[in-house]
Design an enzyme around this catalytic site. Structure first.
Site, PDB file in Angstrom:
ATOM      1  N   HIS A  13       4.597  14.367 -19.192  1.00 14.60           N
ATOM      2  CA  HIS A  13       4.059  15.038 -18.005  1.00 14.60           C
ATOM      3  C   HIS A  13       2.771  14.380 -17.506  1.00 14.60           C
ATOM      4  CE1 HIS A  13       5.034  18.969 -16.088  1.00 14.60           C
ATOM      5  NE2 HIS A  13       4.150  18.410 -15.301  1.00 14.60           N
TER       6      HIS A  13
ATOM      7  N   GLU B 213      24.914  -5.624 -18.786  1.00 16.76           N
ATOM      8  CA  GLU B 213      23.811  -5.831 -19.728  1.00 16.76           C
ATOM      9  C   GLU B 213      24.303  -6.410 -21.047  1.00 16.76           C
ATOM     10  OE1 GLU B 213      21.771  -2.114 -20.488  1.00 16.76           O
ATOM     11  OE2 GLU B 213      23.618  -0.969 -20.357  1.00 16.76           O
TER      12      GLU B 213
ATOM     13  N   ASP C  50      18.404  -5.431 -21.781  1.00 13.63           N
ATOM     14  CA  ASP C  50      19.409  -5.620 -22.825  1.00 13.63           C
ATOM     15  C   ASP C  50      20.102  -6.971 -22.704  1.00 13.63           C
ATOM     16  OD1 ASP C  50      19.279  -3.384 -24.554  1.00 13.63           O
ATOM     17  OD2 ASP C  50      20.097  -2.128 -22.971  1.00 13.63           O
TER      18      ASP C  50
ATOM     19  N   CYS D 160      18.401  -3.633 -12.472  1.00 15.05           N
ATOM     20  CA  CYS D 160      17.463  -2.547 -12.760  1.00 15.05           C
ATOM     21  C   CYS D 160      16.652  -2.801 -14.022  1.00 15.05           C
ATOM     22  CB  CYS D 160      18.188  -1.211 -12.824  1.00 15.05           C
ATOM     23  SG  CYS D 160      19.508  -1.203 -14.040  1.00 15.05           S
TER      24      CYS D 160
HETATM   25  C1  PEP Z   1      18.268  -2.675 -19.212  1.00 16.69           C
HETATM   26  O1  PEP Z   1      18.828  -2.779 -20.294  1.00 16.69           O
HETATM   27  O2  PEP Z   1      17.840  -3.635 -18.544  1.00 16.69           O
HETATM   28  C2  PEP Z   1      18.050  -1.345 -18.616  1.00 16.69           C
HETATM   29  C3  PEP Z   1      17.615  -1.200 -17.386  1.00 16.69           C
HETATM   30  O3  PEP Z   1      18.293  -0.271 -19.380  1.00 16.69           O
HETATM   31  P1  PEP Z   1      17.341   0.260 -20.566  1.00 16.69           P
HETATM   32  O4  PEP Z   1      16.036  -0.481 -20.468  1.00 16.69           O
HETATM   33  O5  PEP Z   1      17.229   1.718 -20.331  1.00 16.69           O
HETATM   34  O6  PEP Z   1      18.150  -0.112 -21.770  1.00 16.69           O
HETATM   35 MG    MG Z   2      19.936  -1.169 -21.174  1.00 14.42          MG
END
Ligand code: PEP
Ligand code: MG
Length: 566
Positions: free
Chosen positions: A185, A427, A451, A498
């Protein structure tokens, strides 16, 4: 130097204000003659406190965050709650702070055991109000953060919502807390207040004393205690540059994400909770490219119900409508655990039973989430994304379960969108290499480089000694990224990213040149990415990307980027 998590970007140098909540010790005593009067005064003072804090927070916090204080006021006016305290004082002839303690604990544990997340959150309100009541009855001073008049860096175990709401940006240069993560939070509040914060700093309270001078580096997530002159000088420059940059970027909030030669991309935000949408919107994000839903599960005491999930997804979709929201289905395992879902210990948890692998083995968990998502789709522009897909069979299985739930919802006549997109995270190197095949069946890709890099380099992302192998610019990684983008485009699908790489200023030009369509990153990186997009020509970056793919090392790519990018 202490390491923590950079929760809200920025940096500061200053004296420490060590903020410790005073302990209130409650003993059972016989009621004084004016016991009920004391209680009445404490209630009035508590209400006054809450109203003052609420007033101070107006304009600084979102309507959602401000509503916390309405809930606190309601507790102080609740005849059930206050009535029971009065009854106890009268009937049991006990002191009012003792009665507050007993009744408060009883109500809090009653709320904590409830199914509904809304009621469970009310437990925190009861505790907060009971604490204030006890302090006022005993005459214990509650430190008033809003009265701090010197410029300081706040250091605390953790900060409650009411603490954070009182922070005055003029005097509080930033804060560091011993507990908490990026989605705690206090971290969320820091981001919406735009003050630098480093959370989860272990050993913080032992290493730092009131009045010590420290450097708070919420860009790299470190706290430096008693810095020498050289370090201070280095940080003064870093802080000045950061402030200049942030100011200059503000004008880009509503500017389109297009290159000088009119190539358009989407710059969107990564979020962990519905509240994080505020920062994405404030920083000109054009949607959500990754909603990590596991935090919803991690913050709960048991599997969140379909209804709890529906409310969370609906809130995000409504906030962002008509912009797209990519919601990732449960990605648990690896370093993320659920206390109520015991999993066997594994030698290599990141290569083990996690994410979609769990969901396919435990379809009841998966189905509940999919139902909540499909129902929420009626409120915005939803894309559903499966994490850790290695084979087409896994995708087909997951998609089949999704279609079954979709058909059930249709048959039940429940409102939903007909335009939900279903995609995967790329990933795992296997899915990047086979992207052209995947692209025939998915609606989109989002490359998860956090990943993808650890699996490509065989370097555990949690291991410090091998962290040098996290090389987003290594040509091997760029070639995998290219396979994913080209694979998607060949089938007329879009490809986003992402992982952290998407917001990395050195990587953005190359990714643009490779043809990435969507860049999803933490809210505070969006404007600097937009600046890069708007200052360059797509045609030039395509050339750059071509050269980068032919490099031998990450260092060569970095040199190429710094030479050719504006
Ligand atoms: C990633 O693996 O790049 C990803 C965005 O997922 P996380 O970091 O939550 O594994
Ligand atoms: Mg990931």
């Amino acid at each position: 130097m202490l390491k923590g998590i950079a929760a809200s970007s920025g940096a500061a140098i200053g004296k420490v204000f060590k903020y410790v909540h005073p302990q209130v010790v409650v003993e059972k005593k016989a009621a004084a003659a004016d016991e009920l009067e004391k209680l009445k005064n404490a209630v009035a003072k508590t209400q006054q406190d809450i109203r003052t804090i609420q007033k101070m927070a107006e304009g600084k916090l979102s309507a959602d965050d401000l509503a916390i204080f309405d809930a606190h006021l309601m507790v102080t006016e609740d005849p059930e709650f206050i009535g029971q305290i009065e009854e106890m004082v009268k009937n049991d002839n006990v002191n009012s702070d003792y009665a507050v303690d007993q009744v408060g604990n009883m109500f809090a544990s009653m709320f904590e055991s409830m199914e509904d997340a809304y009621f469970r959150e009310r437990a925190a309100d009861i505790k907060d109000v009971s604490y204030r009541l006890k302090c006022h009855i005993q005459g214990v001073m509650i430190p008033d953060l809003s009265l701090i008049s010197d410029k300081v860096i706040l250091v605390a175990e953790d900060l409650t919502p009411s603490d954070t709401a009182q922070l005055n940006k003029e005097t509080i240069l930033g804060f560091a807390t011993a507990t908490g993560g990026r989605t705690s939070h206090s971290a969320i509040m820091a981001r919406s207040l735009e003050i630098p914060a480093v959370v989860g700093v272990s050993g913080l309270l032992e290493a730092v004393n009131h009045d010590d001078e420290i450097v708070l580096d919420a860009i790299d997530g470190v706290v430096i205690v008693k810095p020498d002159e050289a370090v201070k000088k280095e940080y003064k420059t870093k802080i000045e540059n950061f402030a200049k940059l942030r100011e200059s970027l503000k004008v880009l909030k509503d500017a389109p994400s297009v290159t000088l030669d009119e190539h358009h991309v989407e710059l969107v935000g990564n979020i962990g909770t519905p509240k994080d949408t505020a920062a994405v919107i404030a920083n000109g994000g054009e949607g959500i490219g990754l909603y990590r839903t596991e935090f919803l599960y991690m913050d709960a005491k048991e599997m969140p119900s379909e209804e709890d999930q529906f409310e969370a997804y609906k809130a995000v979709l409504q906030d962002m409508n008509p912009h797209p929201v990519v919601v990732r289905t449960l990605d648990i395992g690896g370093d993320k655990k659920l206390p109520y879902l015991p999993l066997e210990e594994e030698m290599n948890p990141f290569l083990g039973f996690r994410a979609i692998r769990i969901c396919l083995k435990r379809p009841e968990i998966f189905r509940t989430q999919l139902r909540a998502l499909i129902r929420a789709s009626a409120f915005g522009n939803l894309c559903i994304m499966f994490p850790m897909i290695a084979t087409l069979q896994e995708f087909r299985q997951a998609k089949a379960i999704y279609l079954e739930e979709l058909n059930k919802i249709k048959a039940e006549g429940i409102a939903h969108s007909d335009k939900i997109q279903v995609g995967i995270m790329v990933e795992i190197p296997a899915s990047a290499v086979l992207a052209d095949q995947f692209a025939k069946e998915v609606d989109f890709f989002s490359i998860g480089t956090n990943d993808l890099i650890q699996y490509s380099m065989a370097a555990d992302r949690m291991s410090e000694p091998v962290s040098y192998l996290y090389q987003p610019l290594n040509p091997s990684i760029l070639r995998l990224v290219k396979l994913a983008i080209d694979g998607a485009h060949k089938e007329g699908k879009w490809c986003g990213m992402c992982g952290e790489m998407a917001g990395d200023p050195t990587a953005v030009p190359v990714l643009l040149g490779l043809g990435l369509d969507e860049f999803s990153m933490s809210a505070t990186s969006i404007l600097s990415a937009r600046k890069i997009v708007r200052s360059n020509k797509y045609a030039d970056l395509q050339e750059l990307a071509k050269k980068a793919l032919d490099c031998a090392t990450a260092e060569e790519v970095a040199a190429l980027v710094s030479k050719s990018v504006k």
